[in-house]
Design a protein around this motif. Sequence first.
Motif, short mmCIF file in Angstrom:
data_model
loop_
_atom_site.label_atom_id
_atom_site.label_comp_id
_atom_site.label_asym_id
_atom_site.label_seq_id
_atom_site.Cartn_x
_atom_site.Cartn_y
_atom_site.Cartn_z
N SER A 127 18.24 8.31 -8.41
CA SER A 127 18.52 7.54 -9.62
C SER A 127 17.26 7.22 -10.40
CB SER A 127 19.24 6.23 -9.25
OG SER A 127 18.42 5.43 -8.42
N GLY A 128 16.11 7.73 -9.98
CA GLY A 128 14.86 7.52 -10.71
C GLY A 128 13.68 8.11 -9.96
N GLY A 129 12.64 8.47 -10.72
CA GLY A 129 11.43 8.98 -10.10
C GLY A 129 11.45 10.49 -9.89
N LYS A 160 15.23 8.49 6.17
CA LYS A 160 14.33 7.60 5.43
C LYS A 160 13.12 8.34 4.86
CE LYS A 160 13.34 3.44 6.12
NZ LYS A 160 12.84 2.12 6.59
N VAL A 161 13.06 9.65 5.05
CA VAL A 161 11.90 10.41 4.59
C VAL A 161 12.15 10.88 3.17
CG1 VAL A 161 10.37 12.34 5.09
CG2 VAL A 161 11.53 11.16 6.97
N CYS A 162 11.32 10.43 2.24
CA CYS A 162 11.51 10.78 0.83
C CYS A 162 11.45 12.30 0.63
CB CYS A 162 10.44 10.10 -0.02
SG CYS A 162 10.65 10.38 -1.80
N THR A 163 12.35 12.80 -0.19
CA THR A 163 12.41 14.24 -0.43
C THR A 163 11.39 14.72 -1.44
OG1 THR A 163 14.17 13.81 -2.05
CG2 THR A 163 14.86 14.40 0.17
N HIS A 164 10.54 13.81 -1.93
CA HIS A 164 9.50 14.22 -2.87
C HIS A 164 8.21 14.57 -2.14
CE1 HIS A 164 6.09 13.02 -5.70
NE2 HIS A 164 6.55 14.15 -6.17
N ALA A 165 7.63 13.60 -1.42
CA ALA A 165 6.34 13.85 -0.77
C ALA A 165 6.32 13.47 0.70
CB ALA A 165 5.23 13.09 -1.51
N ASP A 197 11.38 0.34 0.51
CA ASP A 197 11.66 -0.79 -0.37
C ASP A 197 13.11 -0.76 -0.84
OD1 ASP A 197 9.01 -1.46 -0.11
OD2 ASP A 197 8.40 -0.44 -1.96
N ARG A 198 13.54 -1.88 -1.41
CA ARG A 198 14.94 -1.98 -1.82
C ARG A 198 15.07 -2.75 -3.13
NH1 ARG A 198 19.92 -4.82 1.67
NH2 ARG A 198 21.54 -4.48 0.10
N GLU A 199 15.95 -2.25 -4.01
CA GLU A 199 16.32 -2.94 -5.24
C GLU A 199 17.84 -2.98 -5.30
OE1 GLU A 199 14.57 -0.99 -8.58
OE2 GLU A 199 12.49 -1.35 -7.92
N GLU A 200 18.42 -4.05 -4.81
CA GLU A 200 19.87 -4.19 -4.71
C GLU A 200 20.45 -3.03 -3.90
OE1 GLU A 200 21.35 -4.72 -8.70
OE2 GLU A 200 20.56 -6.75 -8.83
N ASP A 201 21.25 -2.15 -4.51
CA ASP A 201 21.85 -1.06 -3.75
C ASP A 201 21.02 0.22 -3.79
OD1 ASP A 201 24.03 -2.70 -3.11
OD2 ASP A 201 25.04 -2.18 -4.99
N LEU A 202 19.81 0.14 -4.37
CA LEU A 202 18.90 1.28 -4.40
C LEU A 202 17.85 1.11 -3.31
CD1 LEU A 202 18.17 1.54 -8.25
CD2 LEU A 202 19.98 2.70 -6.95
N VAL A 203 17.44 2.23 -2.73
CA VAL A 203 16.27 2.23 -1.85
C VAL A 203 15.16 2.98 -2.58
CG1 VAL A 203 17.52 1.97 0.31
CG2 VAL A 203 17.18 4.26 -0.61
N VAL A 204 13.92 2.50 -2.38
CA VAL A 204 12.80 2.96 -3.20
C VAL A 204 11.66 3.42 -2.31
CG1 VAL A 204 11.20 2.34 -5.06
CG2 VAL A 204 13.47 1.26 -4.95
N CYS A 205 11.08 4.56 -2.68
CA CYS A 205 9.88 5.05 -1.99
C CYS A 205 8.65 4.41 -2.65
CB CYS A 205 9.80 6.57 -2.09
SG CYS A 205 8.30 7.24 -1.33
N PRO A 206 7.77 3.75 -1.89
CA PRO A 206 6.63 3.07 -2.49
C PRO A 206 5.51 4.00 -2.94
CG PRO A 206 6.55 2.86 -0.12
CD PRO A 206 7.86 3.51 -0.44
N CYS A 207 5.54 5.27 -2.56
CA CYS A 207 4.46 6.19 -2.95
C CYS A 207 4.53 6.56 -4.43
CB CYS A 207 4.51 7.45 -2.09
SG CYS A 207 3.96 7.19 -0.39
#
Length: 218
Positions: free
Chosen positions: A182-184, A147-152, A158-168
Amino acid sequence: MIEYPKPDDDDEEQGDDCSCDGATGTSPTLYGDARAELRRRDFAKFLATVGGLTAVASLTAPLASTTQVFERGYKGPVYSDGIHLVDGEGERITEGRLSEGEHMTVFPEPRPGIEDAPTLLVRYAESDYGSDISEGFTVNGYAAFSKVCTHAGCMVSDREEDLVVCPCHFGKFNVLEGAAVSGGPPGRPLPQLPITMTSDGFLVATGDFEGPIGPGGE
């Protein structure tokens, strides 16, 4: 003619100091009014500043809790073969815990220094997964990712259908495609965890994450 005694100097000074606002209706001096007004204004500014700082603190506290950067002090593996997946209460995850399309956060069963390592567990129909899912890493529709974002290093929460989203920074990962970006701004997918089912129906890892946790490791 009767001569009355003149007031001495002390009496005159005392008379000059008297505001006499109660007896004669004379107003206080302009200096006194201005100084009092300045004091009132300064006090009002102070209250406004304190109130503003309190309001900001109350808003930022919950945000910090949802985006807190994961700090990993332990340098060894997070999982290894046979380590059970458990929920936040320490209960082991059984095969029937999730229905198709559901997500939850799990952890490795307590081990020194890594018992709180957050892991995303998802379940879909096997046919829903794409070719980017690591072969042999899923079982009975379950797949697991860091669950640890590979960016920061923030928590992907967070979740958008089948996507999981980092709030930062709004990095998005598609769990049906091996948590591919798939974005960011993230530069690589969330590392997948190899899992299997024990004979008594519990989910366990068969090794550690396939890549480094969090930022780095491009």
